[in-house]
Design a protein around this motif. Structure first.
Motif, mmCIF file in Angstrom:
data_model
loop_
_atom_site.group_PDB
_atom_site.id
_atom_site.type_symbol
_atom_site.label_atom_id
_atom_site.label_comp_id
_atom_site.label_asym_id
_atom_site.label_seq_id
_atom_site.Cartn_x
_atom_site.Cartn_y
_atom_site.Cartn_z
ATOM 1 N N ASP A 13 18.554 7.480 -5.355
ATOM 2 C CA ASP A 13 18.264 6.020 -5.590
ATOM 3 C C ASP A 13 18.092 5.303 -4.806
ATOM 4 O O ASP A 13 17.673 4.087 -4.598
ATOM 5 N N ASP A 15 17.191 2.942 -1.826
ATOM 6 C CA ASP A 15 15.828 2.714 -1.187
ATOM 7 C C ASP A 15 14.816 3.576 -1.769
ATOM 8 O O ASP A 15 13.805 3.852 -0.952
ATOM 9 N N HIS A 16 14.951 3.873 -2.926
ATOM 10 C CA HIS A 16 13.533 4.719 -3.716
ATOM 11 C C HIS A 16 13.252 6.036 -2.842
ATOM 12 O O HIS A 16 12.204 6.291 -2.747
ATOM 13 N N ILE A 19 10.697 10.625 -5.109
ATOM 14 C CA ILE A 19 9.403 10.359 -5.865
ATOM 15 C C ILE A 19 9.715 11.492 -7.036
ATOM 16 O O ILE A 19 9.734 12.514 -6.423
ATOM 17 N N ASN A 338 3.362 6.098 -7.617
ATOM 18 C CA ASN A 338 3.844 4.783 -7.294
ATOM 19 C C ASN A 338 2.976 4.466 -5.894
ATOM 20 O O ASN A 338 3.713 3.855 -5.107
ATOM 21 N N HIS A 371 9.890 9.490 1.449
ATOM 22 C CA HIS A 371 10.536 9.854 0.467
ATOM 23 C C HIS A 371 10.582 11.279 0.245
ATOM 24 O O HIS A 371 9.629 12.111 0.666
#
Length: 378
Positions: A13, A15-16, A19, A338, A371
């Protein structure tokens, strides 16, 4: 996410970073990726051994001089085992063309994402995961090396690096102590832990080139070359790590050197990109530090030879090390839930075997803010 945290993936989780989707490739593509990786691994090994004892080539590869004595004094590992834990990074175009960007043969991260998270996600999507063999390869490697310690900077605080060495130790099945690299000291050539116990063997998630600039780095290099400590990956892994080795390989290929077989020359032509230690391209090329990491030194030039974009987030190590210049090929662009991202495909080489896929989605330059995305085989 709670299930993955329980499995050891505690930074998804941040900083994102993750994916929550999956990229699938077909079996034929995976077979070709394995073929390319296995052959390139042999090619890189041959090229690295070609440099042994040639200090002009050490300089060309921007290998810090503090490591040269160690490279010449220490016996290298057996063929194709200069590094036992590495990762190739590729661009795989929409047309299925596979091109190598670089090899991280020293301190690749993404192990937890590949060995633990990816098989779990692939299972949810009913995809096959070649990554299920990574644990066994790690067990075999660490059984060979048998380090007493595993270390990274800020162990216990840096979630990703700490989680990486924790998982490697867990999969090794050995009783290994994990410590913070900054707690180590060197006393008359002997590396010691915080309690001043001698450290004789160690897996270090620590870039070897930093021994040239870090406090105590020269003392650590002396300890290694004087055989007071064995480190894993071996010191010779830094030759594979230098992006300059790709320029050596390409130069030997252009000279039609008999160091490579006819089939290996064909592999170089098909899967590698023209790479030089001077900017000879008119346009459409990339420049990057020989020891750049996380995209920190990458600059992309357009077909006019004009700078198009460069990484603004990572540390530009070209202030310390020379640059290489490589023909440009862009990463494929994929639409995710996203947004749109460019996909970099990583392939782990553990114990000399291609055994794990790692997807990273980011911009034209795959930097530290990219990511993780799982990859599987349909």
């Amino acid at each position: 996410m709670k299930q993955l945290e329980e499995l050891g993936f505690t930074w998804g989780d941040l900083d994102h970073y993750w994916i929550d989707q999956v990229v699938s490739i077909d079996q034929k593509m995976w077979d070709e990726i394995k073929f390319a990786s296995q052959n390139l691994w042999t090619i890189f090994d041959k090229a690295a051994r070609f440099t042994f004892g040639k200090r002009d080539l050490y300089a060309l590869l921007s290998i810090p001089e503090v490591l040269w004595d160690g490279l010449d004094l220490l016996l290298p590992n057996e063929a194709e085992k200069l590094s036992r834990y590495a990762r190739f990074d590729y661009s795989i175009t929409e047309q299925g063309e596979i091109k190598l960007f670089e090899l991280n043969a020293d301190t690749p991260t993404g192990y937890v994402e590949s060995s633990v998270v990816t098989p779990w996600i692939c299972d949810q999507y009913e995809l096959n995961s070649p990554n299920v063999t990574m644990k066994e390869q790690i067990r075999l490697v660490w059984e060979k090396e048998k380090p007493d310690y595993a270390t990274c900077i800020s162990y216990g605080e840096h979630l990703e690096d700490s989680g990486t060495i924790d998982m490697l130790v867990k999969h090794s099945g050995l009783d290994i102590k994990c410590i913070d690299t900054l707690e180590l000291s060197v006393d008359e050539g002997v590396v010691k832990d915080r309690e001043l116990n001698p450290v004789r063997s160690m897996f270090a998630l620590y870039p070897k080139e930093w021994m040239a600039v870090d406090d105590g780095g020269e003392a650590l290099a002396y300890s290694i070359e004087s055989k007071n400590i064995e480190i894993f990956n071996s010191l010779h892994a830094i030759i594979l790590q230098s992006k300059g080795l790709q320029a050596v390989i390409w130069g030997l290929h252009e000279l039609d050197s008999d160091i490579f077989t006819k089939e290996e020359h064909e592999c170089i032509e098909k899967y590698m990109l023209p790479t030089y230690n001077k900017p000879i391209f008119d346009g459409n090329y990339v420049s990057k530090s020989m020891f750049g990491r996380e995209g920190g030194s990458v600059r992309l030039y357009d077909h006019h030879g004009t700078l198009e974009t460069q990484d603004e987030e990572g540390y530009d190590t070209s202030v310390l090390f020379d640059r290489v210049y490589q023909k440009r090929i862009d990463l494929p662009k994929l639409e995710m839930h996203n947004g749109a991202f460019h996909l970099l495909t990583g392939v782990f080489m553990i114990n000399g075997e291609p055994c794990g896929l790692l997807g990273r989605a980011g911009g034209l330059i795959t930097g530290n803010s990219s990511h993780f995305i799982a990859m599987g085989v349909r």
